[in-house]
Design a protein around this motif. Structure first.
Motif, PDB file in Angstrom:
ATOM      1  N   GLN A 165       0.839  -1.174  -0.115  1.00  0.00           N
ATOM      2  CA  GLN A 165       0.109  -0.083  -0.173  1.00  0.00           C
ATOM      3  C   GLN A 165       0.958   1.296   0.015  1.00  0.00           C
ATOM      4  O   GLN A 165       0.663   2.412  -0.776  1.00  0.00           O
ATOM      5  N   MET A 166       1.931   1.263   0.510  1.00  0.00           N
ATOM      6  CA  MET A 166       2.946   2.351   0.723  1.00  0.00           C
ATOM      7  C   MET A 166       3.426   2.397  -0.894  1.00  0.00           C
ATOM      8  O   MET A 166       3.612   3.578  -1.310  1.00  0.00           O
ATOM      9  N   ALA A 167       3.765   1.334  -1.215  1.00  0.00           N
ATOM     10  CA  ALA A 167       4.282   1.292  -2.526  1.00  0.00           C
ATOM     11  C   ALA A 167       3.451   2.024  -3.773  1.00  0.00           C
ATOM     12  O   ALA A 167       3.863   2.707  -4.559  1.00  0.00           O
ATOM     13  N   ALA A 168       2.024   1.678  -3.353  1.00  0.00           N
ATOM     14  CA  ALA A 168       1.351   2.224  -4.381  1.00  0.00           C
ATOM     15  C   ALA A 168       1.182   3.832  -4.247  1.00  0.00           C
ATOM     16  O   ALA A 168       1.016   4.291  -5.286  1.00  0.00           O
ATOM     17  N   LEU A 169       1.560   4.403  -3.206  1.00  0.00           N
ATOM     18  CA  LEU A 169       1.589   5.820  -3.198  1.00  0.00           C
ATOM     19  C   LEU A 169       2.491   6.282  -3.934  1.00  0.00           C
ATOM     20  O   LEU A 169       2.740   7.303  -4.523  1.00  0.00           O
ATOM     21  N   ASP A 170       3.998   5.743  -3.822  1.00  0.00           N
ATOM     22  CA  ASP A 170       5.089   6.111  -4.372  1.00  0.00           C
ATOM     23  C   ASP A 170       4.787   5.753  -6.138  1.00  0.00           C
ATOM     24  O   ASP A 170       5.205   6.717  -6.801  1.00  0.00           O
ATOM     25  N   PHE A 171       4.183   4.686  -6.459  1.00  0.00           N
ATOM     26  CA  PHE A 171       3.943   4.685  -7.744  1.00  0.00           C
ATOM     27  C   PHE A 171       2.892   5.745  -8.252  1.00  0.00           C
ATOM     28  O   PHE A 171       3.333   6.296  -9.214  1.00  0.00           O
ATOM     29  N   MET A 172       1.927   6.261  -7.414  1.00  0.00           N
ATOM     30  CA  MET A 172       1.121   7.215  -8.206  1.00  0.00           C
ATOM     31  C   MET A 172       1.913   8.582  -8.403  1.00  0.00           C
ATOM     32  O   MET A 172       1.726   9.206  -9.346  1.00  0.00           O
TER      33      MET A 172
END
Length: 503
Positions: free
Chosen positions: A381-388
């Motif tokens: 979920q943290m990686a999803a923020l970085d992805f965006m």
């Protein structure tokens, strides 16, 4: 009482005192009933207005229930209506495909795209994929914790049937044992049609227990390649909670000006897996080695760090990344977002970037701790923020070509060939070593770095194909060229001299 009028004498008895109050009571009773009737009608109109949302009734609704924002000059804009669902594809299912994804967020993302495509090819019913909970990250997140599962199912209903869980009769607790197997890596559609599909004649459920890179980069029919893109770019939406916080991060950064997203893959898991210990102390190198031996699925154990580094197979250290950024022309006013998890060595190692680039940012620096609390201990979920944030950045620079680097690169190509600097690490290591031993001056080093990357800025280019060496050729999700030329000629788009100007 006598009343005289025109010579006629009339005699009237005195009127009772109660007549007047009764008449008034009747009038008030009628008024109350009328008011109740009117308000009942208005309430019904409000309900109809909210259901059908015509302009007139919506205006009445706002006035009646008192939600008009005129006093504070705010007008509530209703969200755009959802597009109508496409009709579901009508087909006879050959069985159920259950999949367990392995790896980090972006490895699983690519795998989900492949599994949807395989289910479509074989006319199967796909069960919503299970996410990896046993890897190094030990993230307990389920599919619906990261992705909008309803949108995923609805948006693909015209291609493949997707269900949230198997029918009860196929559950293990009822004694059913599905066939478990990992499909062969980098396989084309013939493998699945000729070797996997016949297995469904005896097994109504097949469980793929590994899903990474199970579909070839090339040689796949065009309609299936486009379906892989559709899943990746349209069907896999993050949850509203992740999207809201991701967009907030983007707004904060954009409010401060253009920014670079630096995917600094200098994290403990990557260093342990790759065996890259350049810049680490002896104690740190030993710690990374012990971690590598602790995970049996990391097959390569004895690794010579400097040998791998010289081949360009290691992520750049923070110190190396800072020098490369300066050589590429970024100055102290450049806003840099670190898109990564916990950097190995933490603040001590990040200081090498913060010193020349004081406008360095991380999500933990931009958001209130309470906002991130719900995502703590959920690495995907943290990686999803970085992805965006990486997708939205003005320039994206990965220091290692792992799954996130490649998937983000492909997504930025899809969004109009947004600038991505693909670092040539093998050449960079040569230049860095020559500069640090005094052979190259700063100007010579800087010129060498810029020349090495003149053609590595994410320009349109055909995907490199290497027969029988899929690991060495270009990854489909890094350059999904079949999906990039909808409105123009692919030949024109993929010319070597074609470039994209990005502010």
């Amino acid at each position: 009482m006598e009343v005289r009028s025109e010579g006629v004498q009339l005699r009237c008895d005195k009127l009772p005192a109660q007549v007047i109050p009764r008449t008034r009571l009747q009038v008030w009773f009628i008024r109350v009933c009328s008011s109740i009737l009117i308000w009942t009608c208005l309430v019904q109109l409000v309900a109809v207005g909210e259901l059908w949302q015509p302009r007139l009734l919506a205006g009445i609704s706002n006035r009646v229930i008192g939600i008009s924002k005129e006093s504070i000059h705010i007008e509530k804009v209703p969200p755009p209506p959802s597009p109508p669902l496409l009709p579901p594809r009508n087909y006879t299912s050959n069985g159920f495909l259950k999949v367990s994804c392995n790896g980090g967020l972006n490895q699983m993302r690519a795998a989900i795209c492949d599994m949807v495509t395989i289910a479509r090819l074989l006319n199967l019913t796909l069960v919503v994929p299970e996410l990896d909970k046993t890897s190094f990250w030990a993230d307990p997140s389920d599919f619906e914790d990261i992705f909008d599962v309803k949108h995923f199912i609805d948006s693909l209903r015209d291609e493949v049937r997707i269900i949230k869980r198997l029918p009860k009769r196929f559950n293990r607790k009822y004694g059913y044992q599905p066939l478990e197997m990992p499909p062969v890596s980098w396989s084309n559609e013939k493998y699945y049609l000729q070797q996997i599909l016949p297995l469904f004649e005896k097994n109504k459920v097949i469980h793929f227990n590994k899903t990474d890179t199970r579909l070839a980069n090339n040689g796949i029919p065009l309609d299936l390649q486009k379906l892989r893109c559709r899943v990746n770019f349209q069907a896999l939406k993050f949850t509203p909670e992740i999207e809201a916080l991701g967009y907030k991060l983007v707004r904060i950064l954009q409010g401060k000006g253009p920014f670079v997203a630096l995917h600094l893959r200098y994290e403990m898991d990557m260093l342990a897996f790759s065996g890259c210990t350049h810049g680490c102390s002896e104690e740190e190198a030993e710690e990374l080695k012990r971690l590598r031996y602790a995970f049996p699925w990391w097959r390569e154990k004895e690794i010579v760090s400097e040998e791998k580094r010289s081949q360009g197979l290691c992520p750049l250290t923070p110190e190396e990344a800072a020098l490369v950024l300066q050589a590429l022309g970024f100055d102290k006013d450049t806003q840099i977002y670190i898109a990564s998890g916990e950097i190995y060595g933490s603040k001590r190692r990040l200081a090498a970037i913060r010193t020349p680039f004081p406008r360095m940012m991380k999500k933990e620096m931009l958001l209130d701790p309470k906002e991130l609390q719900q995502f703590q201990n959920h690495s995907s979920q943290m990686a999803a923020l970085d992805f965006m944030v990486s997708i939205a950045s003005n320039i994206f620079i990965p220091t290692y070509d792992g799954n996130m680097a490649r998937v983000v690169e492909g997504h930025r190509r899809y969004l109009g060939f947004k600038k991505t600097i693909q670092l040539d690490r093998k050449r960079l290591i040569q230049l860095l070593d020559l500069h640090q031993n005094g052979t190259l001056s700063w100007d010579e080093f800087s010129d060498g770095v810029r020349q090495a990357h003149e053609t590595r800025m994410g320009r349109p280019a055909p995907r490199t194909v290497i027969a029988d060496k899929p690991k060495e050729e270009d990854y489909f999700y890094a350059n999904p060229q079949e999906c990039l030329c909808e409105r123009t000629s692919c030949d024109d788009l993929l010319r070597s001299d074609n470039s994209t100007t990005i502010q």
